[in-house]
Design a protein around this motif. Structure first.
Motif, short mmCIF file in Angstrom:
data_model
loop_
_atom_site.label_atom_id
_atom_site.label_comp_id
_atom_site.label_asym_id
_atom_site.label_seq_id
_atom_site.Cartn_x
_atom_site.Cartn_y
_atom_site.Cartn_z
N VAL A 138 0.90 -0.58 -0.05
CA VAL A 138 -0.30 0.19 -0.26
C VAL A 138 0.93 1.19 -0.31
CG1 VAL A 138 -1.91 1.61 1.38
CG2 VAL A 138 -1.37 -1.25 1.23
N ALA A 139 0.62 2.22 -0.82
CA ALA A 139 1.55 3.35 -0.97
C ALA A 139 1.72 4.12 -0.25
CB ALA A 139 1.12 3.36 -2.35
N ALA A 168 -6.26 9.66 -4.02
CA ALA A 168 -5.53 8.67 -4.03
C ALA A 168 -4.79 7.69 -3.84
CB ALA A 168 -4.88 9.48 -5.37
N LEU A 169 -4.69 6.28 -3.93
CA LEU A 169 -4.21 5.27 -3.39
C LEU A 169 -3.37 4.46 -4.42
CD1 LEU A 169 -6.78 4.54 -0.82
CD2 LEU A 169 -4.95 5.29 -0.38
N GLU A 170 -2.70 3.75 -4.24
CA GLU A 170 -2.00 2.41 -5.06
C GLU A 170 -1.71 1.43 -3.91
OE1 GLU A 170 1.26 1.94 -8.21
OE2 GLU A 170 1.61 3.86 -6.60
N LEU A 171 -2.33 0.39 -4.96
CA LEU A 171 -2.48 -1.21 -3.87
C LEU A 171 -1.64 -1.75 -5.07
CD1 LEU A 171 -3.29 -3.43 -2.25
CD2 LEU A 171 -5.58 -3.38 -3.01
N VAL A 215 -13.41 -1.00 4.21
CA VAL A 215 -12.73 0.30 4.63
C VAL A 215 -13.14 1.69 3.75
CG1 VAL A 215 -9.87 1.70 3.84
CG2 VAL A 215 -10.41 -1.38 4.49
N LEU A 216 -13.12 1.20 2.57
CA LEU A 216 -14.18 2.61 1.34
C LEU A 216 -15.48 2.34 1.42
CD1 LEU A 216 -10.96 2.29 -1.25
CD2 LEU A 216 -10.96 3.80 1.03
N GLY A 269 -4.74 9.33 6.27
CA GLY A 269 -5.44 8.41 6.94
C GLY A 269 -6.12 6.87 6.12
N THR A 270 -6.51 7.15 5.19
CA THR A 270 -6.67 5.81 3.94
C THR A 270 -6.29 4.88 4.12
OG1 THR A 270 -8.66 7.91 3.15
CG2 THR A 270 -8.46 5.51 2.15
N ALA A 271 -5.04 5.28 3.22
CA ALA A 271 -4.28 3.69 3.39
C ALA A 271 -3.99 3.20 4.21
CB ALA A 271 -2.85 4.69 2.97
N GLU A 272 -3.12 4.19 5.65
CA GLU A 272 -3.00 3.53 6.27
C GLU A 272 -4.56 2.34 7.46
OE1 GLU A 272 -2.56 6.81 5.90
OE2 GLU A 272 -0.86 7.10 7.03
#
Length: 232
Positions: free
Chosen positions: A94-95, A194-197, A231-232, A129-132
């Motif tokens: 997770v970035a 934005a997120l990266e997985l 999570v989302l 917060g969301t990535a964590e």
């Protein structure tokens, strides 16, 4: 889920609010898209597209999707290479930030990034917060996961020398892929988090295609997609 402080000109805040529960997931190829869809189990809150390989295709596909619909979060997702000792084969990454690692110039003193050359930032931070929360949920589900910078490259690393140079320039980097920064830049222009997985199919280093574990990585990606529902 929207962690930006303001929307860029031409993007009404009301429009973004209307789609704050919808999530756009951008993959490169059909196999990644199918793995994500398998994990999501038919949820209609998620739109999953295969925009093509590379930063340009990823950015263009993301921008087109964002212009056509309203979303509260964008995720670059797929398989990628893991830095040895940080993200083993079959694990997830997770970035914390998405970095255009080879955008810059070679100089007699070595590589200089676009940021160092004064051409703007090479980095887009992941949604705070969301990535964590995503990494924590993956770990709680028993899925091995690493968190740290994920590098976006135009040429996949194939030598020990290049891998070492990238690791030295970006301490703590956990993985590399070819689309994350492009997706993140497009999302940033629309004022969207934005997120990266990434699911790790191969080590970053000498290219040994026969040793890649693509089916296992796609299965890990599907398992991670199921956690996105929580999570989302």
């Amino acid at each position: 889920m929207n962690d930006t402080n303001q929307f860029p000109s031409g993007v009404p805040a009301g429009r973004a609010a209307a789609g704050e529960n919808r999530v756009l997931i951008v993959t490169a190829v059909a196999a990644e898209r199918e793995a994500i869809l398998r994990g999501l189990g038919g949820s209609t809150r998620f739109e999953v597209i295969a925009a093509g390989a590379g930063t340009a295709a990823a950015a263009a596909g993301t921008a087109a999707a964002l212009a056509a619909g309203s979303y509260g979060c964008v995720i670059s997702a797929g398989i990628g290479g893991g830095f040895p000792g940080r993200a083993p084969l079959g694990s997830l990454a997770v970035a914390s930030e998405m970095i255009a690692a080879d955008l810059g110039a070679e100089t007699p003193e070595g590589f200089r990034s676009a940021a160092e050359l004064g051409f703007g930032s090479n980095t887009v931070p992941a949604a705070h917060g969301t990535a964590e929360a995503l990494a924590a949920a993956l770990a709680a589900a028993g899925l091995p996961v690493s968190t740290g910078p994920v590098l976006t490259v135009s040429t996949a690393t194939g030598t020990a020398g290049t891998a070492a140079a990238l690791a030295a320039r970006h301490p703590g980097a956990v993985a590399e892929a070819m689309e994350g920064h492009g997706v993140a830049v497009a999302a940033q222009r629309f004022g969207i988090a934005a997120l990266e997985l990434r699911a790790i199919s191969n080590p970053v280093g000498p290219r040994d295609r026969a040793a890649w574990q693509i089916p296992a990585a796609l299965n890990a990606l599907a398992a991670a997609a199921a956690i996105l529902l929580e999570v989302l």
